[in-house]
Motif scaffolding. Structure first.
Motif, PDB file in Angstrom:
ATOM      1  N   LYS A 159      -4.424   7.163   5.184  1.00 16.81           N
ATOM      2  CA  LYS A 159      -3.402   6.400   5.908  1.00 16.81           C
ATOM      3  C   LYS A 159      -3.623   4.897   5.746  1.00 16.81           C
ATOM      4  O   LYS A 159      -2.694   4.104   5.889  1.00 16.81           O
ATOM      5  N   LEU A 160      -4.890   4.534   5.512  1.00 20.89           N
ATOM      6  CA  LEU A 160      -5.226   3.104   5.440  1.00 20.89           C
ATOM      7  C   LEU A 160      -6.436   2.904   4.542  1.00 20.89           C
ATOM      8  O   LEU A 160      -7.392   3.687   4.615  1.00 20.89           O
ATOM      9  N   VAL A 161      -6.371   1.847   3.715  1.00 19.81           N
ATOM     10  CA  VAL A 161      -7.580   1.364   3.035  1.00 19.81           C
ATOM     11  C   VAL A 161      -7.866  -0.021   3.596  1.00 19.81           C
ATOM     12  O   VAL A 161      -6.988  -0.895   3.597  1.00 19.81           O
ATOM     13  N   ALA A 162      -9.098  -0.196   4.113  1.00 19.32           N
ATOM     14  CA  ALA A 162      -9.508  -1.495   4.657  1.00 19.32           C
ATOM     15  C   ALA A 162     -10.631  -2.030   3.782  1.00 19.32           C
ATOM     16  O   ALA A 162     -11.711  -1.444   3.738  1.00 19.32           O
ATOM     17  N   ALA A 188       0.003   4.657   1.734  1.00 13.53           N
ATOM     18  CA  ALA A 188      -0.999   4.242   2.735  1.00 13.53           C
ATOM     19  C   ALA A 188      -0.955   2.727   2.924  1.00 13.53           C
ATOM     20  O   ALA A 188      -0.559   1.989   2.022  1.00 13.53           O
ATOM     21  N   TYR A 189      -1.370   2.306   4.111  1.00 12.20           N
ATOM     22  CA  TYR A 189      -1.467   0.859   4.369  1.00 12.20           C
ATOM     23  C   TYR A 189      -2.664   0.286   3.620  1.00 12.20           C
ATOM     24  O   TYR A 189      -3.693   0.951   3.478  1.00 12.20           O
ATOM     25  N   LEU A 190      -2.525  -0.991   3.211  1.00 18.16           N
ATOM     26  CA  LEU A 190      -3.668  -1.733   2.669  1.00 18.16           C
ATOM     27  C   LEU A 190      -3.943  -2.905   3.600  1.00 18.16           C
ATOM     28  O   LEU A 190      -3.038  -3.691   3.916  1.00 18.16           O
ATOM     29  N   LEU A 191      -5.184  -2.993   4.064  1.00 18.63           N
ATOM     30  CA  LEU A 191      -5.621  -4.117   4.902  1.00 18.63           C
ATOM     31  C   LEU A 191      -6.709  -4.879   4.143  1.00 18.63           C
ATOM     32  O   LEU A 191      -7.662  -4.271   3.658  1.00 18.63           O
ATOM     33  N   LEU A 192      -6.530  -6.181   4.030  1.00 22.69           N
ATOM     34  CA  LEU A 192      -7.516  -7.003   3.310  1.00 22.69           C
ATOM     35  C   LEU A 192      -8.210  -7.974   4.250  1.00 22.69           C
ATOM     36  O   LEU A 192      -7.552  -8.692   5.022  1.00 22.69           O
ATOM     37  N   ILE A 208       0.752  -9.983  -3.488  1.00 23.92           N
ATOM     38  CA  ILE A 208      -0.202  -8.851  -3.403  1.00 23.92           C
ATOM     39  C   ILE A 208       0.498  -7.644  -2.777  1.00 23.92           C
ATOM     40  O   ILE A 208       0.143  -6.508  -3.011  1.00 23.92           O
ATOM     41  N   ASP A 209       1.514  -7.925  -1.943  1.00 21.58           N
ATOM     42  CA  ASP A 209       2.253  -6.885  -1.232  1.00 21.58           C
ATOM     43  C   ASP A 209       1.353  -6.171  -0.217  1.00 21.58           C
ATOM     44  O   ASP A 209       1.450  -4.958  -0.001  1.00 21.58           O
ATOM     45  N   VAL A 210       0.443  -6.949   0.412  1.00 24.45           N
ATOM     46  CA  VAL A 210      -0.510  -6.372   1.357  1.00 24.45           C
ATOM     47  C   VAL A 210       0.172  -6.128   2.714  1.00 24.45           C
ATOM     48  O   VAL A 210       1.120  -6.831   3.067  1.00 24.45           O
ATOM     49  N   ASP A 211      -0.301  -5.123   3.454  1.00 20.65           N
ATOM     50  CA  ASP A 211       0.293  -4.815   4.760  1.00 20.65           C
ATOM     51  C   ASP A 211      -0.315  -5.668   5.870  1.00 20.65           C
ATOM     52  O   ASP A 211       0.410  -6.197   6.715  1.00 20.65           O
ATOM     53  N   PHE A 212      -1.644  -5.750   5.864  1.00 19.15           N
ATOM     54  CA  PHE A 212      -2.349  -6.568   6.859  1.00 19.15           C
ATOM     55  C   PHE A 212      -3.400  -7.399   6.133  1.00 19.15           C
ATOM     56  O   PHE A 212      -4.056  -6.890   5.209  1.00 19.15           O
TER      57      PHE A 212
END
Ligand SMILES: Cc1ncc(COP(=O)(O)O)c(C=O)c1O
Length: 404
Positions: A159-162, A188-192, A208-212
């Protein structure tokens, strides 16, 4: 870049009659007087709470709105509504994880890495209490993430990669673009975590099109404020902790209580300060150009340090080769026969400020089996560092090494 030193009052400070050399930027940079003035001016002129009908309160609303505007330009966000503020990155990440765990189900998976700062691991590891499966990407001994392992850990259940954009311990710049592709394939969400990356490279969240994405202003010449970018519309959907008296929409709904208004005036001033390093048609292009100049300067110094360190007996440098775009200007090393803390204590007596230990990237230090040795000595370049300072550092390390 030399002209900028005059802007930093603390660079005038001496220890034992020697000017202090600050190589502790990855722990927090020095602050220019423009930022200090903005903070004190707020208290002198506009100090108030928000949303009142009187002048200082109206000015306070503007201070906050301006800081959101500036941060949106700094990160190239599509709207200031994508920018939320908090005490620091760690706190915002915990708040975000508490909201996300309410929409994830038991058995859902979150991917984190062994290289990350604990601030981007602990909030996600805590989700295990709710039945979320946490998968950890392996760190290789050369300081890079294992991308084969990474790819295999992203599944339909993710669901998420942090992950970090860059490691505050080893300076590794991670391949977050490849990870964005993989996470997009399964939705899935991507958090950087951009805390260590933001002071050294331009960030474009739309590209980058990042979510968070999270960063901290005190790492880029500003005050102690954490910043959360959420893709437009995303935060609105999340069940954050939020008082019923609070604005229930983005960007406010994750900002619990009263913000540090004076510090936000400082955030605006820090971004304007970075922009002032160059010129450009508009603030964004000015910032892009400034970051390029800062990055070139820092890497020039880091290159000098890197090759100087290679000539010193007993020194072993950790991490990838110092290739710009693949490495921040942060170098971590070990001196054989002496603990990192003792290296830093010796340097401190020569008025040279460096860090030792794990710098909260404790998992990476454990994986590299460096814990018993007291971790590494870390040296980071910032825009105000000079060649003279690097020479002083190298000569001090040479003396120390020969004395062992
Ligand atoms: C890479 C990285 N992530 C996260 C953090 C935590 O940031 P904060 O101090 O704003 O919570 C740090 C702080 O050193 C860091 O270097």
């Amino acid at each position: 870049m030399q002209n900028c030193r005059i802007d930093f009052p603390l660079l005038q400070r001496t220890y034992k009659n020697t000017p202090l050399a600050f190589f502790d930027g990855p722990g927090g940079t020095q602050t220019p007087r423009q930022v200090i003035t903005a903070i004190s001016d707020y208290y002198k002129q506009s100090n108030a709470n928000t949303h009142g009908h009187f002048i200082t309160s109206k000015e306070t609303d503007k201070v906050i709105a301006r800081a959101r505007d500036r941060m949106a330009i700094f990160l190239n966000a599509s709207s200031p509504d994508c920018i939320s503020f908090g005490a620091n990155m760690t706190t915002l990440n915990y708040f975000l994880s508490k909201a996300l765990v309410r929409i994830f189900k038991a058995g859902d998976e979150v991917v984190i890495t062994e290289l990350d700062h604990e601030a981007n691991r602990a909030p996600w590891l805590a989700m295990q209490n709710n039945g979320i499966v946490i998968r950890e990407v392996k760190l290789k001994r050369d300081g890079a993430l294992d991308y084969e392992d990474f790819k295999s850990k992203i599944t339909v259940k993710t669901k998420l990669v942090a992950m970090g954009m860059a490691s505050n311990a080893l300076g590794t710049v991670n391949d977050f673009r490849a990870v964005r592709k993989w996470t997009n394939e399964i939705g899935a969400y991507l958090l950087l975590d951009a805390v260590h990356y933001a002071p050294h490279f331009t960030i474009d969240v739309q590209d980058i099109d990042v979510d968070f994405l999270l960063c901290s202003a005190y790492k880029f010449y500003g005050p102690h404020v954490g910043i959360l970018y959420s893709k437009y519309g995303l935060l609105d959907k999340l069940p954050t902790d939020c008082l019923r008296t609070q604005d229930q929409n983005a960007p406010y709904k994750i900002e619990t209580g009263t913000l540090n208004h004076a510090a936000l005036a400082g955030v605006t001033a820090a971004i304007d300060y970075i922009a002032s390093v160059s010129s450009g048609a508009d603030l964004r292009s000015q910032l892009v150009e400034s970051m390029k100049l800062i990055s070139d300067h820092e890497h020039q110094l880091a290159d000098k340090l890197y090759s100087g360190l290679q000539d010193i007996k007993r020194i072993k440098i950790f991490g990838l080769p110092l290739i710009k775009d693949e490495h921040t200007p942060t170098i971590a090393f070990l001196m054989e026969g002496i603990k990192a803390a003792d290296v830093c204590k010796y340097l401190a007596e020569q008025a040279i400020c460096t860090w030792d230990g794990h710098y909260y990237a404790i998992r990476a230090i454990e994986v590299l089996r460096l814990s018993e040795l007291g971790g590494l000595t870390r040296v980071g370049m910032s825009l105000y560092n000079t060649e003279d300072e690097v020479n002083r550092l190298l000569s001090a390390l040479k003396d120390l090494s020969s004395s062992l």
